[in-house]
Design a protein around this motif. Structure first.
Motif, PDB file in Angstrom:
ATOM      1  N   SER A 253     -28.785 -32.370  42.946  1.00  0.00           N
ATOM      2  CA  SER A 253     -28.974 -33.111  44.200  1.00  0.00           C
ATOM      3  C   SER A 253     -27.961 -34.243  44.336  1.00  0.00           C
ATOM      4  N   LEU A 254     -27.744 -34.976  43.251  1.00  0.00           N
ATOM      5  CA  LEU A 254     -26.780 -36.077  43.310  1.00  0.00           C
ATOM      6  C   LEU A 254     -25.367 -35.551  43.534  1.00  0.00           C
ATOM      7  N   GLY A 255     -25.067 -34.412  42.915  1.00  0.00           N
ATOM      8  CA  GLY A 255     -23.780 -33.784  43.185  1.00  0.00           C
ATOM      9  C   GLY A 255     -23.653 -33.397  44.642  1.00  0.00           C
ATOM     10  N   GLY A 256     -24.760 -32.908  45.239  1.00  0.00           N
ATOM     11  CA  GLY A 256     -24.751 -32.567  46.655  1.00  0.00           C
ATOM     12  C   GLY A 256     -24.515 -33.774  47.537  1.00  0.00           C
ATOM     13  N   VAL A 257     -25.148 -34.896  47.199  1.00  0.00           N
ATOM     14  CA  VAL A 257     -24.948 -36.134  47.969  1.00  0.00           C
ATOM     15  C   VAL A 257     -23.493 -36.571  47.890  1.00  0.00           C
ATOM     16  N   ALA A 258     -22.943 -36.581  46.671  1.00  0.00           N
ATOM     17  CA  ALA A 258     -21.548 -36.996  46.495  1.00  0.00           C
ATOM     18  C   ALA A 258     -20.599 -36.027  47.192  1.00  0.00           C
ATOM     19  N   GLY A 259     -20.887 -34.734  47.081  1.00  0.00           N
ATOM     20  CA  GLY A 259     -20.030 -33.744  47.718  1.00  0.00           C
ATOM     21  C   GLY A 259     -20.009 -33.882  49.226  1.00  0.00           C
ATOM     22  N   ALA A 260     -21.193 -34.100  49.825  1.00  0.00           N
ATOM     23  CA  ALA A 260     -21.263 -34.268  51.275  1.00  0.00           C
ATOM     24  C   ALA A 260     -20.496 -35.509  51.713  1.00  0.00           C
ATOM     25  N   ALA A 261     -20.645 -36.605  50.947  1.00  0.00           N
ATOM     26  CA  ALA A 261     -19.971 -37.854  51.306  1.00  0.00           C
ATOM     27  C   ALA A 261     -18.453 -37.706  51.247  1.00  0.00           C
ATOM     28  N   VAL A 262     -17.961 -37.074  50.196  1.00  0.00           N
ATOM     29  CA  VAL A 262     -16.514 -36.916  50.027  1.00  0.00           C
ATOM     30  C   VAL A 262     -15.948 -35.917  51.032  1.00  0.00           C
ATOM     31  N   TYR A 263     -16.675 -34.830  51.240  1.00  0.00           N
ATOM     32  CA  TYR A 263     -16.184 -33.767  52.116  1.00  0.00           C
ATOM     33  C   TYR A 263     -16.003 -34.253  53.552  1.00  0.00           C
ATOM     34  N   GLY A 264     -16.917 -35.097  53.996  1.00  0.00           N
ATOM     35  CA  GLY A 264     -16.818 -35.588  55.364  1.00  0.00           C
ATOM     36  C   GLY A 264     -15.890 -36.783  55.536  1.00  0.00           C
ATOM     37  N   ALA A 265     -15.379 -37.322  54.421  1.00  0.00           N
ATOM     38  CA  ALA A 265     -14.576 -38.538  54.503  1.00  0.00           C
ATOM     39  C   ALA A 265     -13.103 -38.282  54.775  1.00  0.00           C
ATOM     40  N   ARG A 266     -12.699 -37.021  54.778  1.00  0.00           N
ATOM     41  CA  ARG A 266     -11.285 -36.727  55.020  1.00  0.00           C
ATOM     42  C   ARG A 266     -11.150 -35.633  56.075  1.00  0.00           C
ATOM     43  N   ARG A 267      -9.965 -35.513  56.600  1.00  0.00           N
ATOM     44  CA  ARG A 267      -9.680 -34.474  57.580  1.00  0.00           C
ATOM     45  C   ARG A 267      -9.175 -33.230  56.859  1.00  0.00           C
ATOM     46  N   TRP A 268      -9.575 -32.058  57.359  1.00  0.00           N
ATOM     47  CA  TRP A 268      -9.200 -30.798  56.735  1.00  0.00           C
ATOM     48  C   TRP A 268      -8.375 -29.966  57.716  1.00  0.00           C
ATOM     49  N   THR A 269      -7.308 -29.379  57.192  1.00  0.00           N
ATOM     50  CA  THR A 269      -6.461 -28.542  58.041  1.00  0.00           C
ATOM     51  C   THR A 269      -6.791 -27.058  57.887  1.00  0.00           C
ATOM     52  N   ALA A 270      -7.382 -26.686  56.749  1.00  0.00           N
ATOM     53  CA  ALA A 270      -7.727 -25.279  56.534  1.00  0.00           C
ATOM     54  C   ALA A 270      -8.874 -24.872  57.460  1.00  0.00           C
ATOM     55  N   ALA A 271      -8.866 -23.632  57.911  1.00  0.00           N
ATOM     56  CA  ALA A 271      -9.925 -23.122  58.784  1.00  0.00           C
ATOM     57  C   ALA A 271     -11.251 -23.102  58.032  1.00  0.00           C
ATOM     58  N   PRO A 272     -12.376 -23.288  58.738  1.00  0.00           N
ATOM     59  CA  PRO A 272     -13.687 -23.297  58.072  1.00  0.00           C
ATOM     60  C   PRO A 272     -13.950 -22.046  57.235  1.00  0.00           C
ATOM     61  N   ALA A 273     -13.558 -20.871  57.718  1.00  0.00           N
ATOM     62  CA  ALA A 273     -13.817 -19.649  56.951  1.00  0.00           C
ATOM     63  C   ALA A 273     -13.097 -19.675  55.613  1.00  0.00           C
ATOM     64  N   ARG A 274     -11.868 -20.162  55.616  1.00  0.00           N
ATOM     65  CA  ARG A 274     -11.109 -20.242  54.364  1.00  0.00           C
ATOM     66  C   ARG A 274     -11.738 -21.269  53.425  1.00  0.00           C
ATOM     67  N   ARG A 275     -12.193 -22.374  53.981  1.00  0.00           N
ATOM     68  CA  ARG A 275     -12.867 -23.389  53.160  1.00  0.00           C
ATOM     69  C   ARG A 275     -14.130 -22.831  52.529  1.00  0.00           C
ATOM     70  N   LEU A 276     -14.910 -22.071  53.323  1.00  0.00           N
ATOM     71  CA  LEU A 276     -16.169 -21.536  52.807  1.00  0.00           C
ATOM     72  C   LEU A 276     -15.917 -20.604  51.626  1.00  0.00           C
ATOM     73  N   THR A 277     -14.928 -19.750  51.738  1.00  0.00           N
ATOM     74  CA  THR A 277     -14.615 -18.845  50.629  1.00  0.00           C
ATOM     75  C   THR A 277     -14.260 -19.620  49.370  1.00  0.00           C
ATOM     76  N   GLY A 278     -13.414 -20.624  49.514  1.00  0.00           N
ATOM     77  CA  GLY A 278     -13.018 -21.422  48.360  1.00  0.00           C
ATOM     78  C   GLY A 278     -14.182 -22.179  47.743  1.00  0.00           C
ATOM     79  N   LEU A 279     -15.023 -22.764  48.573  1.00  0.00           N
ATOM     80  CA  LEU A 279     -16.159 -23.541  48.066  1.00  0.00           C
ATOM     81  C   LEU A 279     -17.156 -22.650  47.329  1.00  0.00           C
ATOM     82  N   LEU A 280     -17.453 -21.482  47.894  1.00  0.00           N
ATOM     83  CA  LEU A 280     -18.388 -20.573  47.230  1.00  0.00           C
ATOM     84  C   LEU A 280     -17.820 -20.057  45.917  1.00  0.00           C
TER      85      LEU A 280
END
Length: 388
Positions: A253-280
């Motif tokens: 859960s704490l990893g999820g909180v930290a991940g959500a905070a960091v993920y939303g703190a920057r701008r991403w240029t990769a398409a969402p589908a490509r990001r999802l594949t990498g994250l999974l």
């Protein structure tokens, strides 16, 4: 705080929605735990308590798409008010009925009603923020939604424990339920987008093949989560320290909180589908070594690392919903929640069988397998299938 978050909190009403959304979601994790404690203490039956908790989860999974469709067509305020009333009333009825010795089927039916009435707060937040922000701002917005939800799920059980220590499980569940109901009503008044979707009725959740594919990916991601739900307590029990379960669950859960905070703190240029594949893919690779890890402190660290990928993956599925189900986002978000719940049930079942047959570490290999399959399937979203 990154620039995306500063811009997000600069919008009128966002801070109030985050605070009130946190309060409104306290029962999301408290309700099933509280139902088990109350029903078992009153009836002496763990079987009845488990059936009631399962009924709550089934009710929530069944209701999410229905609530979402109603939000798309009529706006969120009425849906939130009705669901809050049903949720709180049913939970209080469970407490009263268990104490009065009502028949077991009545308790189970009330628990199902409480689950079906669980207010769609996170769905509403995603629809609200998605309607107010351009595409480039939605990563931060949807990260905030999952951050608020995760904090509520972390804090709720702690609050329940304190109230139980001060009074009783029945009173504690009732107090948290009323507080969450009041928070839901206040949250609904803080919304700025209160009407139906501009294209409600024209959008179709299942019209696009990519949306159907995304739901299957969510089933697989839910399967990974369900396998972890079995694997963590099973491993702690096998080591003779079941009390470590809470700390290990907190790592994810704490990893999820930290991940959500960091993920939303920057701008991403990769398409969402490509990001999802990498994250999974990284999520699955992070879980795989848990089969070999023996030291619990290192185990905690690896679980935390897995959590860092989990909430960003969930955030990215919301971005894909915007692309694949325009005009029906609330219903689509509901189906995403349902798909994750179905997957969690399947993952828990598979992990239980595998852990029983091959040892308490093997459920983590099951979790890694589900995540890896999700990553492989999500690659189809990178081509024409993933284009609206």
């Amino acid at each position: 705080m990154g620039v995306p978050y500063r811009k997000l909190f600069g919008l009128p009403g966002v801070t109030a929605q985050a605070v009130l959304g946190f309060l409104a979601q306290l029962t999301q994790q408290v309700a099933p735990v509280g139902i088990v404690l109350v029903v078992q203490a009153s009836s002496g039956s763990l079987v009845l308590a488990g059936l009631a908790a399962a009924a709550f989860a089934i009710g929530a999974g069944m209701a999410r798409p229905v609530q979402g469709r109603a939000i798309d067509r009529r706006g969120p305020r009425g849906v939130l008010a009705v669901s809050a009333l049903a949720h709180v009333t049913a939970l209080i009825a469970v407490v009263a009925g268990a104490g009065a010795g009502w028949p077991g089927w009545t308790i189970v039916a009330l628990a199902w009603t409480a689950g079906a009435g669980l207010p769609p707060v996170s769905v509403t937040m995603r629809v609200e923020l998605g309607a107010r922000l351009a595409t480039e701002g939605r990563t931060a917005a949807y990260s905030l939604v999952y951050l608020v939800q995760e904090l509520a799920m972390l804090t709720g059980p702690l609050l329940l424990g304190v109230l139980i220590a001060l009074a009783s499980a029945s009173l504690a569940l009732g107090v948290v339920a009323v507080a969450a109901g009041a928070g839901t009503l206040a949250f609904s008044r803080a919304l700025r987008v209160t009407g139906p979707s501009r294209s409600a009725g024209r959008g179709r959740v299942f019209r696009h093949l990519g949306m159907r594919l995304l739901l299957v990916v969510m089933v697989l991601l839910g399967g990974a989560i369900g396998a972890l739900d079995v694997g963590v307590p099973a491993l702690a029990a096998a080591r003779g320290i079941p009390a470590a379960t809470g700390l290990l669950v907190a790592a994810l859960s704490l990893g999820g909180v930290a991940g959500a905070a960091v993920y939303g703190a920057r701008r991403w240029t990769a398409a969402p589908a490509r990001r999802l594949t990498g994250l999974l893919l990284v999520f699955g690779l992070a879980l795989g070594p848990l089969v070999l890890v023996s030291a619990l402190p290192l185990f905690w660290v690896v679980l935390f690392a897995g959590g860092l990928m989990l909430n960003p993956a969930l955030t990215t599925t919301s971005l894909l919903v915007d692309e694949l189900a325009p005009g029906a986002q609330a219903e689509a978000f509901g189906w995403v929640s349902t798909a994750a719940s179905v997957g969690a049930a399947a993952g828990s079942g598979v992990a239980g069988v595998v852990g029983q047959e091959f040892g308490p570490s093997m459920p983590f290999l099951v979790a890694a397998g589900f995540a890896g399959l999700g990553a492989a399937l999500s690659t189809l979203l990178l081509g024409p299938t993933g284009r609206p």
